[in-house]
Design a protein around this motif. Structure first.
Motif, PDB file in Angstrom:
ATOM      1  N   GLY A   1      21.208 -28.322 -53.063  1.00  0.00           N
ATOM      2  CA  GLY A   1      19.901 -29.121 -53.343  1.00  0.00           C
ATOM      3  C   GLY A   1      19.441 -30.288 -52.591  1.00  0.00           C
ATOM      4  N   ALA A   2      19.819 -30.033 -51.164  1.00  0.00           N
ATOM      5  CA  ALA A   2      19.306 -31.179 -50.276  1.00  0.00           C
ATOM      6  C   ALA A   2      18.223 -30.680 -49.317  1.00  0.00           C
ATOM      7  N   MET A   3      17.321 -29.561 -49.932  1.00  0.00           N
ATOM      8  CA  MET A   3      16.253 -29.236 -48.964  1.00  0.00           C
ATOM      9  C   MET A   3      15.167 -29.858 -49.255  1.00  0.00           C
ATOM     10  N   PRO A   4      14.630 -30.629 -48.626  1.00  0.00           N
ATOM     11  CA  PRO A   4      13.297 -31.313 -48.832  1.00  0.00           C
ATOM     12  C   PRO A   4      12.183 -30.425 -48.938  1.00  0.00           C
ATOM     13  N   THR A   5      11.521 -30.140 -50.005  1.00  0.00           N
ATOM     14  CA  THR A   5      10.397 -29.192 -50.303  1.00  0.00           C
ATOM     15  C   THR A   5       9.351 -29.632 -50.834  1.00  0.00           C
ATOM     16  N   ARG A   6       8.137 -29.072 -50.234  1.00  0.00           N
ATOM     17  CA  ARG A   6       6.810 -29.665 -50.816  1.00  0.00           C
ATOM     18  C   ARG A   6       6.598 -30.993 -50.570  1.00  0.00           C
ATOM     19  N   ASN A   7       6.755 -31.421 -49.251  1.00  0.00           N
ATOM     20  CA  ASN A   7       6.420 -32.895 -49.154  1.00  0.00           C
ATOM     21  C   ASN A   7       7.715 -33.812 -50.336  1.00  0.00           C
ATOM     22  N   HIS A   8       8.904 -33.332 -50.240  1.00  0.00           N
ATOM     23  CA  HIS A   8       9.738 -33.873 -50.871  1.00  0.00           C
ATOM     24  C   HIS A   8       9.684 -33.932 -52.321  1.00  0.00           C
ATOM     25  N   LYS A   9       8.735 -33.372 -52.834  1.00  0.00           N
ATOM     26  CA  LYS A   9       8.590 -33.124 -54.299  1.00  0.00           C
ATOM     27  C   LYS A   9       9.724 -32.455 -54.919  1.00  0.00           C
ATOM     28  N   ASP A  10      10.433 -31.507 -54.344  1.00  0.00           N
ATOM     29  CA  ASP A  10      11.323 -30.877 -54.869  1.00  0.00           C
ATOM     30  C   ASP A  10      12.761 -30.749 -53.772  1.00  0.00           C
ATOM     31  N   VAL A  11      14.048 -30.430 -54.389  1.00  0.00           N
ATOM     32  CA  VAL A  11      15.062 -30.573 -53.427  1.00  0.00           C
ATOM     33  C   VAL A  11      15.727 -29.344 -53.095  1.00  0.00           C
ATOM     34  N   GLN A  12      14.872 -27.887 -53.785  1.00  0.00           N
ATOM     35  CA  GLN A  12      15.424 -26.734 -53.464  1.00  0.00           C
ATOM     36  C   GLN A  12      14.066 -25.972 -53.280  1.00  0.00           C
ATOM     37  N   PHE A  13      14.419 -24.878 -52.333  1.00  0.00           N
ATOM     38  CA  PHE A  13      13.114 -24.113 -51.985  1.00  0.00           C
ATOM     39  C   PHE A  13      13.439 -22.679 -52.531  1.00  0.00           C
ATOM     40  N   GLU A  14      12.571 -22.066 -53.118  1.00  0.00           N
ATOM     41  CA  GLU A  14      12.949 -20.844 -53.894  1.00  0.00           C
ATOM     42  C   GLU A  14      12.606 -19.650 -52.714  1.00  0.00           C
ATOM     43  N   GLY A  15      11.934 -19.995 -51.596  1.00  0.00           N
ATOM     44  CA  GLY A  15      11.907 -18.896 -50.456  1.00  0.00           C
ATOM     45  C   GLY A  15      12.786 -19.096 -49.302  1.00  0.00           C
ATOM     46  N   ALA A  16      13.715 -20.092 -49.259  1.00  0.00           N
ATOM     47  CA  ALA A  16      14.738 -20.278 -48.379  1.00  0.00           C
ATOM     48  C   ALA A  16      15.491 -19.038 -47.766  1.00  0.00           C
ATOM     49  N   ARG A  17      15.745 -18.385 -48.670  1.00  0.00           N
ATOM     50  CA  ARG A  17      16.588 -17.169 -48.243  1.00  0.00           C
ATOM     51  C   ARG A  17      15.675 -16.128 -47.096  1.00  0.00           C
ATOM     52  N   LYS A  18      14.338 -16.157 -47.395  1.00  0.00           N
ATOM     53  CA  LYS A  18      13.322 -15.435 -46.490  1.00  0.00           C
ATOM     54  C   LYS A  18      13.317 -16.201 -45.295  1.00  0.00           C
ATOM     55  N   ILE A  19      13.388 -17.239 -45.008  1.00  0.00           N
ATOM     56  CA  ILE A  19      13.408 -17.915 -43.796  1.00  0.00           C
ATOM     57  C   ILE A  19      14.674 -18.349 -43.093  1.00  0.00           C
ATOM     58  N   SER A  20      15.642 -17.626 -43.507  1.00  0.00           N
ATOM     59  CA  SER A  20      17.016 -18.263 -43.223  1.00  0.00           C
ATOM     60  C   SER A  20      17.651 -17.430 -41.764  1.00  0.00           C
ATOM     61  N   ALA A  21      18.515 -17.784 -41.660  1.00  0.00           N
ATOM     62  CA  ALA A  21      19.306 -17.228 -40.264  1.00  0.00           C
ATOM     63  C   ALA A  21      19.756 -15.774 -40.579  1.00  0.00           C
ATOM     64  N   GLU A  22      19.883 -15.372 -41.764  1.00  0.00           N
ATOM     65  CA  GLU A  22      20.297 -14.334 -42.356  1.00  0.00           C
ATOM     66  C   GLU A  22      18.963 -13.363 -42.177  1.00  0.00           C
ATOM     67  N   ALA A  23      18.065 -13.873 -42.651  1.00  0.00           N
ATOM     68  CA  ALA A  23      16.689 -13.071 -42.648  1.00  0.00           C
ATOM     69  C   ALA A  23      15.977 -12.818 -41.124  1.00  0.00           C
ATOM     70  N   MET A  24      16.567 -13.652 -40.350  1.00  0.00           N
ATOM     71  CA  MET A  24      16.224 -13.274 -38.843  1.00  0.00           C
ATOM     72  C   MET A  24      17.024 -12.258 -38.225  1.00  0.00           C
ATOM     73  N   HIS A  25      18.149 -11.842 -39.050  1.00  0.00           N
ATOM     74  CA  HIS A  25      19.041 -10.878 -38.303  1.00  0.00           C
ATOM     75  C   HIS A  25      18.667  -9.531 -39.026  1.00  0.00           C
ATOM     76  N   GLU A  26      17.715  -9.633 -40.001  1.00  0.00           N
ATOM     77  CA  GLU A  26      17.401  -8.375 -40.846  1.00  0.00           C
ATOM     78  C   GLU A  26      16.496  -7.588 -40.048  1.00  0.00           C
ATOM     79  N   PRO A  27      16.676  -6.283 -40.221  1.00  0.00           N
ATOM     80  CA  PRO A  27      15.410  -5.281 -39.758  1.00  0.00           C
ATOM     81  C   PRO A  27      14.104  -5.539 -40.546  1.00  0.00           C
TER      82      PRO A  27
END
Lengths: 615, 156
Positions: A254-280
């Protein structure tokens, strides 16, 4: 010795290039790169100078270990007074340029004045000249590097240059070398642009041969490389996943500044993560990530080389972006993605490529878009003004705004001012998520309390690289501390700040410190440099460098009130995660921090501190 | 056992530790422009490829040399330039099909990989195993082992 003991001084107004001896007394007190270049700058310019005037200077500086076999020994720094903040600016880059400059026989290049028309500096060992760059003006970083190599008929030339944003005075324009490595922050590229300096092209064939104790140096650098290889972060995490290894980790706590620091978690983080960069991906069954790349001498190799999905809307008609290129790093993925609520991996890759191509800082840029989107959702900014519908989460808005900022068109000119000036212009200064005018990086100060103090006191404005207490507070390096408490953080931040100031002055990369303590760097310096390089000396040097930068900023007009965080982080509590209900305890930490630093309540080093550090 | 340098480009990160190790071994300086091994980066594909002399048995350079300045080191199979014999005529640089013998203007001689007398510094310095020094008759051993692993240990 390890220094070349030579400085190249270039006066653009007079169009003169002169060689002068390096001040070795200063080298012993400030080492190289960040420390030594700041010493030169602070001694030569008025801290109150307009950053974009000819009276400002800009310095390219290597360190004593740049161009050696010490792992990561390829770094250089660009030091100047920054236009985004008005504070000291010091941006550090890898790639191959730094070592090449050293191989050409130069510790530093000091640029003064302003050329009457565009020029670039050509360095071939001792042969140095200013050349006309009229034909390069208006060109991107990538075009500039290609054209210089072609004109010099030498593919081995290394180029450090600005893109169109640097020419256009974008206040967070970067200086880029080797196509996608950048001295990225604080607008050093705008300073080069203000001087009509397009590029430095260097070819060095002299090498670094004056190591004090070569046999010992080879032995100790080999031993220390082994430590990097065996460490979980530098030996596995960073080579495999790059800095993007952090995306899911930071989001989960919960340390992910999201939407100009309105939130601290981003529901889309998984889709833009290192793991996602590895996926076909669907279109061609291939992963976005091609492989990893090292900078000069680096045995970690965290750099990403990626290929965007050629069917993505951003590039479907632009084959020039289809090849391999610098991929997403964590900070860029956060700023372009989480800060705006955008979870389209290829849109982020496109935006990061444009940041490389035209040389601008994806952190400050992305965070500024976060503010634009918030203003848009509030109805303060309209589609007519921005040029596109720009709610949070719109990948189309992000990529469009990246394009117009790169080109300096329309609303892109206002985005180029950074979030502080933009938010002031539209009557909402409180929405700029910045300190001293520089935007936050990718860690929320409510969920990682030490980072709040890091941001508030960083000498170049908000920055994670001045004291990366994430190491301790999240990763447990060298010891685990509780990220949710302010207790002990002033001492932790001070220790990280001082040690990092030394690392940034050696020619090495700060990422080594996931595995190395300063005591692992000390014997490498001792073997390379003549004289005494004890831990005591280095500890004192780190503190000296920090206080020198602080004094520069104080003289430039910064005071206690500038060591602060935006109200949002002090009044709007984190909504979810481990930090739920918490705000930043910055006001508690500052007095204790000043006290530990030996500063008065106004944040000025006391006479005793100044004397103790030999400032 | 004769050994040879074996290169696996897929493991190379372009850190250039090999180039520095080469120049340091031969000249006592860190100077990539003096290295006898060279890493090539291909930006559009992301490929990075270290390249140096493969020590051909019927070495074109050796046969082309008019003054017999390139000799076989029988202990390791390296073709070695004798600096005091070389006259800098550069015919070997033309004869070599691979470009791995090069002239050095500063000395007026040519240089090429000599396997560091049987203990190549580049292989020792390579942090990823992209450059190894292995049994010349079994350069394929590691790749065979990987495929054997797949054959014998199928994933569940």
């Amino acid at each position: 010795m390890a220094w070349t003991r030579k400085i190249l001084r270039v006066n653009l107004t007079d169009r003169t290039c002169t060689s002068e001896p390096l001040n070795m007394e200063w080298a012993h007190d400030y080492l190289g790169q960040r420390g030594l270049a700041t010493k030169y700058l602070a001694s030569e310019i008025d801290p109150k100078v307009d950053p974009l005037s000819p009276d400002n200077k800009i310095i390219w500086a290597t360190g004593p270990l740049t161009g050696t076999m010490a792992s990561t020994g390829g770094r250089y720094s660009v030091v100047t007074k920054g236009p985004l903040t008005g504070a000291i600016a010091c941006s550090n880059s890898g790639g191959y340029f730094g070592a090449e400059l050293k191989f050409a026989g130069w510790d530093m290049v000091i640029i003064e004045g302003r050329a009457s028309s565009p020029v670039y500096l050509s360095i071939e060992n001792d042969k140095v000249e200013l050349r006309d760059a009229s034909h390069l003006w208006g060109k991107t970083v990538w075009e500039t590097e290609g054209q210089i190599k072609s004109e010099h008929q030498d593919p081995q030339v290394r180029v450090s240059c600005i893109g169109r944003t640097g020419e256009n005075g974008v206040l967070y324009a970067a200086i880029v070398n080797d196509l996608h490595r950048a001295a990225g922050r604080s607008g050093v590229g705008a300073v080069a642009g203000s001087k009509n300096l397009k590029a430095i092209a260097v070819r060095g064939t002299l090498g670094v041969g004056n190591i004090a104790n070569p046999k010992e140096f080879m032995k100790v650098t080999f031993e220390k490389k082994k430590i990097l290889k065996e460490n979980a972060v530098t030996g596995q995490g960073l080579p495999t996943y790059g800095t993007q290894v952090l995306m899911n980790v930071i989001n989960e706590i919960g340390a992910m500044p999201t939407r100009n620091h309105k939130d601290v978690q981003f529901e889309g983080a998984r889709k833009i993560s290192a793991e996602a960069m590895h996926e076909p991906r669907e279109s061609d069954g291939k992963a976005q990530l091609i492989n990893n790349q090292a900078c000069f001498g680096c045995t970690i190799a965290c750099g990403r080389i990626s290929k965007i999905d050629a069917t993505h809307y951003t590039v479907v008609n632009s084959p020039k972006y289809w090849g391999a290129s610098g991929g997403l790093e964590y900070e860029a993925a956060w700023a372009l993605g989480c800060a705006n609520g955008v979870d389209d991996l290829d849109a982020l890759q496109y935006a990061t490529m444009l940041c490389n191509e035209d040389g601008f800082d994806p952190i400050s840029f992305g965070a500024t878009i976060g503010a634009v989107m918030e203003l848009y959702e509030m109805g303060v900014l309209t589609k007519e003004e921005v040029g596109i519908e720009a709610p949070f989460g719109s990948a189309r808005a992000l990529t469009y705004l990246t394009e117009i900022t790169a080109r300096g068109e329309g609303f892109g000119k206002i985005i180029g001012l950074g979030s502080k000036r933009l938010c002031e212009k539209y009557g909402h200064p409180e929405l700029s998520m910045s300190v001293k005018g520089q935007e936050f990086p990718a860690y929320d100060a409510r969920a990682v309390q030490g980072m709040g103090l890091t941001y508030a006191t960083s000498n170049r404005g908000a920055c994670h690289l001045r004291s990366y207490t994430i190491s301790s507070e999240v990763l447990g390096i060298p010891v685990k501390t509780d990220p949710l408490t302010t207790e002990g953080k002033p001492a932790l931040v001070k220790a990280f700040q001082d040690a990092t100031a030394v690392v940034d002055s050696t020619g090495l990369c700060v990422f080594t410190t996931f595995a190395w303590a300063l005591s692992d760097i000390q014997p490498q310096l001792q073997a390379a440099c003549e004289g005494d390089w004890s831990m005591e000396k280095l500890d004192l040097m780190g503190e000296r460098i920090w206080n020198m930068e602080r004094q520069f900023n104080n003289a430039a007009g910064f005071t206690r009130k500038d060591d602060d965080l935006p109200a949002r982080l002090k009044t709007e509590a984190a909504k979810v995660g481990p930090a739920k209900g918490l705000v930043s305890g910055i006001d508690k930490m500052i007095p204790e921090y000043y006290d530990l630093r030996g500063w008065d309540p106004e944040g000025r080093p006391t006479a005793e501190t100044v004397a103790r550090l030999g400032l | 056992m004769q050994k040879s340098l074996h290169i696996d480009p897929s493991k190379c990160t372009s850190c250039l530790q090999c180039e520095m190790a080469c120049s340091f071994e031969n000249y006592g300086v860190f100077n990539n422009s003096l290295s006898r091994i060279k890493v090539f980066e291909f930006h559009h594909t992301g490929a990075k490829v270290p390249y140096t002399c493969t020590q051909c048995d019927e070495a074109w350079c050796m046969h082309a040399c008019p003054v017999e300045a390139i000799k076989l080191d029988k202990t390791n199979g390296a073709k070695v330039v004798l600096e005091d014999v070389c006259v800098g005529c550069k015919v070997c640089t033309i004869a070599c099909p691979f470009g791995t013998v090069n002239y050095v203007a500063e000395t007026g001689k040519v240089q090429k990989c000599d396997l560091c007398g049987g203990d190549p510094a580049c292989a020792e310095a390579c942090p990823t195993g992209a450059i190894t020094y292995v049994d010349a008759n079994w350069t394929g051993l590691e790749r065979m082992r990987q495929w054997a692993d797949k054959l014998g240990n199928p994933s569940a």
